[in-house]
Motif scaffolding. Structure first.
Motif, short mmCIF file in Angstrom:
data_model
loop_
_atom_site.label_atom_id
_atom_site.label_comp_id
_atom_site.label_asym_id
_atom_site.label_seq_id
_atom_site.Cartn_x
_atom_site.Cartn_y
_atom_site.Cartn_z
N PRO A 148 15.25 -4.72 -9.46
CA PRO A 148 15.79 -5.87 -8.86
C PRO A 148 17.06 -5.68 -7.97
O PRO A 148 17.96 -4.81 -8.28
N ASN A 149 17.17 -6.31 -6.91
CA ASN A 149 18.41 -6.06 -6.05
C ASN A 149 18.37 -4.53 -5.49
O ASN A 149 19.59 -4.12 -5.44
N GLY A 150 17.25 -3.88 -5.40
CA GLY A 150 17.25 -2.28 -4.85
C GLY A 150 17.73 -2.22 -3.68
O GLY A 150 17.56 -3.37 -2.84
N ASN A 151 18.07 -1.02 -3.09
CA ASN A 151 18.28 -0.70 -1.95
C ASN A 151 16.97 -0.27 -1.14
O ASN A 151 16.38 0.89 -1.84
N PHE A 152 16.74 -0.43 0.14
CA PHE A 152 15.43 -0.19 0.58
C PHE A 152 15.68 -0.12 2.32
O PHE A 152 16.55 -0.95 3.05
N LEU A 153 15.18 0.92 2.51
CA LEU A 153 14.97 1.13 4.33
C LEU A 153 13.99 0.50 4.49
O LEU A 153 12.83 0.54 3.89
N VAL A 154 14.34 -0.59 5.59
CA VAL A 154 13.22 -1.43 5.80
C VAL A 154 12.78 -1.40 7.35
O VAL A 154 13.91 -1.48 8.13
N SER A 155 11.57 -1.40 7.76
CA SER A 155 11.30 -1.15 9.24
C SER A 155 11.36 -2.78 9.95
O SER A 155 11.09 -3.66 8.87
N LEU A 178 0.81 -1.27 -0.04
CA LEU A 178 -0.06 -0.17 0.03
C LEU A 178 1.07 1.35 -0.20
O LEU A 178 1.67 1.34 0.68
N ASN A 179 0.50 2.18 -0.91
CA ASN A 179 1.08 3.60 -0.64
C ASN A 179 0.08 4.56 -0.70
O ASN A 179 -1.00 4.58 -1.32
N GLN A 208 3.90 0.25 2.08
CA GLN A 208 3.55 -0.39 3.29
C GLN A 208 3.18 -2.08 2.91
O GLN A 208 2.49 -2.18 1.96
N SER A 209 3.84 -2.79 3.61
CA SER A 209 3.22 -4.35 3.29
C SER A 209 2.47 -4.68 4.52
O SER A 209 2.82 -4.58 5.69
N LEU A 210 1.23 -5.03 4.13
CA LEU A 210 0.20 -5.07 5.16
C LEU A 210 0.05 -6.66 5.36
O LEU A 210 -0.41 -7.42 4.88
N ILE A 211 0.75 -6.88 6.58
CA ILE A 211 0.95 -8.36 7.17
C ILE A 211 -0.10 -8.76 7.55
O ILE A 211 -0.78 -10.04 7.49
N THR A 212 -1.12 -8.04 8.41
CA THR A 212 -2.42 -8.44 9.03
C THR A 212 -3.45 -8.09 8.19
O THR A 212 -3.51 -6.99 7.56
N ASP A 222 -9.38 -4.39 14.87
CA ASP A 222 -8.66 -3.67 15.74
C ASP A 222 -7.13 -3.22 15.43
O ASP A 222 -6.43 -3.90 15.20
N SER A 223 -7.18 -1.85 15.03
CA SER A 223 -5.81 -1.32 14.53
C SER A 223 -4.77 -1.43 15.43
O SER A 223 -3.70 -1.17 14.98
N THR A 224 -4.93 -1.52 16.53
CA THR A 224 -3.90 -1.66 17.71
C THR A 224 -3.10 -3.04 17.52
O THR A 224 -2.08 -3.18 18.12
N LYS A 225 -3.67 -3.85 16.75
CA LYS A 225 -3.08 -5.30 16.50
C LYS A 225 -2.77 -5.55 15.31
O LYS A 225 -2.10 -6.56 14.67
N TRP A 226 -2.61 -4.41 14.34
CA TRP A 226 -2.22 -4.66 12.94
C TRP A 226 -0.75 -4.59 12.74
O TRP A 226 -0.25 -3.91 13.56
N ILE A 227 -0.44 -5.38 11.98
CA ILE A 227 1.00 -5.74 11.89
C ILE A 227 1.49 -5.22 10.48
O ILE A 227 0.96 -5.55 9.43
N THR A 228 2.46 -4.16 10.28
CA THR A 228 2.78 -3.59 9.04
C THR A 228 4.40 -3.82 8.94
O THR A 228 4.91 -3.55 10.14
N GLN A 229 4.93 -3.74 7.70
CA GLN A 229 6.39 -3.64 7.41
C GLN A 229 6.24 -2.45 6.48
O GLN A 229 5.55 -2.31 5.38
N PHE A 230 7.35 -1.54 6.71
CA PHE A 230 7.37 -0.36 5.80
C PHE A 230 8.63 -0.29 4.92
O PHE A 230 9.99 -0.81 5.51
N TYR A 231 8.53 -0.25 3.77
CA TYR A 231 9.72 -0.08 2.54
C TYR A 231 9.89 1.08 1.93
O TYR A 231 8.90 1.82 1.52
N TYR A 232 11.21 1.71 2.24
CA TYR A 232 11.37 3.00 1.44
C TYR A 232 12.53 2.72 0.35
O TYR A 232 13.69 2.50 1.00
N PRO A 233 12.33 2.58 -1.04
CA PRO A 233 13.37 2.37 -1.88
C PRO A 233 14.35 3.76 -1.78
O PRO A 233 13.94 4.82 -1.82
N ILE A 234 15.71 3.60 -1.82
CA ILE A 234 16.65 4.72 -1.96
C ILE A 234 17.97 4.17 -2.68
O ILE A 234 18.22 3.15 -2.94
N PHE A 235 18.65 5.30 -3.01
CA PHE A 235 20.03 5.21 -3.57
C PHE A 235 20.75 6.60 -3.24
O PHE A 235 19.92 7.51 -3.06
#
Length: 107
Positions: free
Chosen positions: A42-49, A7-8, A83-87, A94-107
């Protein structure tokens, strides 16, 4: 589909938002109406939470932190962050239980 939905969300103004949802797949798809095939770098650089537990305020805070990091180190972004919506938000209301990972492509 090979991974959870992506999701963006971009704020356009005080009252307008734009969002894009993607599904990671393992084969090339044909564009159809509003469905557009795009390939990740492919093989991009990401900041990953780490996994983030909580709703939109936690994600907004994390996004600002990543923006600050990118600015501090004078990095650029070749693609939009997502965002990668794991939940599954449909099953877990209940949004307090949502699990998300965040990815930010950079170079």
């Amino acid at each position: 589909v090979t991974r959870p939905p992506m999701l963006n969300i971009q704020r356009l103004s005080n009252s307008e938002y734009q969002f894009m949802v993607s599904l990671p797949v393992n084969k090339m798809l044909t564009n159809y109406n509003n469905i557009i095939y795009k390939q990740m770098l492919p093989n991009g650089n990401f900041l990953v939470s780490d996994s983030v537990i909580g709703g939109t305020k936690r994600i907004d805070s994390l996004f600002k932190s990543f923006e600050n990091y990118k600015s501090d180190y004078q990095l650029t972004s070749p693609a939009i962050p997502f965002q990668s919506l794991i939940t599954n938000r449909i099953l877990e209301k209940d949004s307090t239980k949502w699990i998300t990972q965040f990815y930010y492509p950079i170079f």
